[in-house]
Scaffold this active site. Structure first.
Site: not given
Length: 379
Positions: A201, A337
């Site tokens: 999440c 990332c």
């Protein structure tokens, strides 16, 4: 499929308990005997986060006699959007400390215990032993498989859920269920995915109200199992789509994956050289700067980017032809990332296409924000 009550009834209710649990006593499916079963139950909840928050509060309010809260994380400001068991004053505290304090104030009938420990295959059985049922609200596959294996060995039911953005799955695993119809996590997911291949999440976002809904449903599953009420989700996976407000069931059958099988191992991340944030910052100021490829989702770039970086989401990179995506082969390429795993997956996809001059930013954008640009927000 209905199942017999999991827990024997405890002592007779006191007059105060009759008043407190009156709304349960009025339910034919729970009643006085069911409430006594709840007061005699021992429930372990793995994770005091988005799913664990509502589950813990509703189990305590329902009168579960003993609750064990298991977590090894601390409360972060980003948790407050959905982890309603914590408040702003809890930021920086351990989640166990915060949750035990909150749950302990809900119901004096509930013996609340905290375990600040990271569950793994070596300790999960010992930590979960002496519980009647386990709820898994963890957010990573390593913990999920360790909990599943422990529940299989202990023969106890496991209420399991997972949420991704605006959708969720919910079910009950119990390989030792009466009637020989038990199923486990390995029947649904035989092998864990590669690290980073399923966004957490913190990478993809999550609707806070959805985890509240699903965590409450997990508590409902536990109450049904403890009291013998209704039909638990054993052999059925409930898929919930919050955007369309729809639910559907997916049947789940038992297999032979638990017959003497070793715990499944996840795929390893591709290997690749790394570069530190400090080194990358210096290289970008040099005469031959590397090509920086950001493989995060588009929304993540709103939290900050490395100047000059090119954006190409991991899904596009892995599904497309890198040659058509114009990634240079004659320059070093640094893959970025949030923290690293998705960059390694991107490196593997490019290595398969013959790219060689690849490296991964060690620690990802989190390290860049900490070491190079502290003005960038955390997420």
């Amino acid at each position: 499929m209905s199942l017999p009550a999991l827990v024997e009834p405890g002592p007779e209710l006191t007059p105060e308990q009759v008043t407190r649990y009156a709304r349960h006593l009025l339910l034919p499916t729970v009643g006085r005997e069911g409430q006594r079963r709840l007061l005699g139950a021992r429930v372990a909840v793995v994770g005091a986060g988005g799913l664990g928050s509502p589950a813990l509060m509703y189990l305590a309010a329902a009168g579960v006699g003993r609750l064990t809260i298991i977590d090894d994380d601390a409360v972060d400001a980003t948790n407050l959007q959905r982890q309603v068991i914590h408040d702003a004053m809890s930021v920086g505290l351990s989640k166990v400390e915060s949750a035990v304090d909150r749950v302990g104030g809900l119901n004096a009938d509930c013996d609340v215990r905290g375990r600040e420990v990271h569950l793994d295959p070596d300790n999960a059985v010992d930590v979960l032993r002496d519980h009647d049922i386990v709820l898994d609200g963890s957010d990573n596959f390593e913990t999920r498989y360790a909990v599943d294996a422990a529940c299989h060995e202990l023969g106890v039911p496991l209420v399991w859920a997972a949420v991704y953005r605006t959708a969720a799955h919910l079910t009950t695993f119990w390989t030792a269920a009466p009637g020989g119809q038990g199923v486990g996590l390995r029947d649904l997911f035989p092998r864990p995915p590669a690290p980073g291949s399923v966004p957490a999440c913190g990478d993809s976002g999550v609707m806070g109200a959805l985890v509240g809904q699903v965590g409450s449903m997990m508590a409902g599953e536990a109450i049904k199992l403890i009291t013998g009420a209704g039909c638990p989700l054993l052999g059925r996976v409930l898929y919930i789509d919050s955007l369309t407000t729809t639910q559907r069931e997916i049947p789940l059958a038992a297999s032979d994956r638990y017959l003497g099988a070793q715990p499944p191992a996840s795929a390893d991340l591709p290997t690749c050289a790394t570069v530190s944030a400090d080194q990358l910052a210096a290289d970008l100021q040099g005469g031959s700067p590397p090509f920086v490829l950001d493989v995060r989702e588009a929304a993540e770039r709103d939290f900050g980017v490395i100047p000059g970086s090119v954006h190409l989401p991991l899904a596009v990179l892995t599904d497309g032809d890198p040659d058509e995506l114009r990634i240079p082969r004659d320059r070093p390429t640094v893959l970025v990332c949030k923290t690293g795993p998705r960059a390694y997956l991107a490196a593997g996809a490019l290595q398969a296409q013959g790219y060689q001059r690849l490296s991964v930013l060690d620690g990802g954008m989190t390290a860049w924000a900490e070491q190079i640009d502290p003005s960038l927000p955390r997420y």
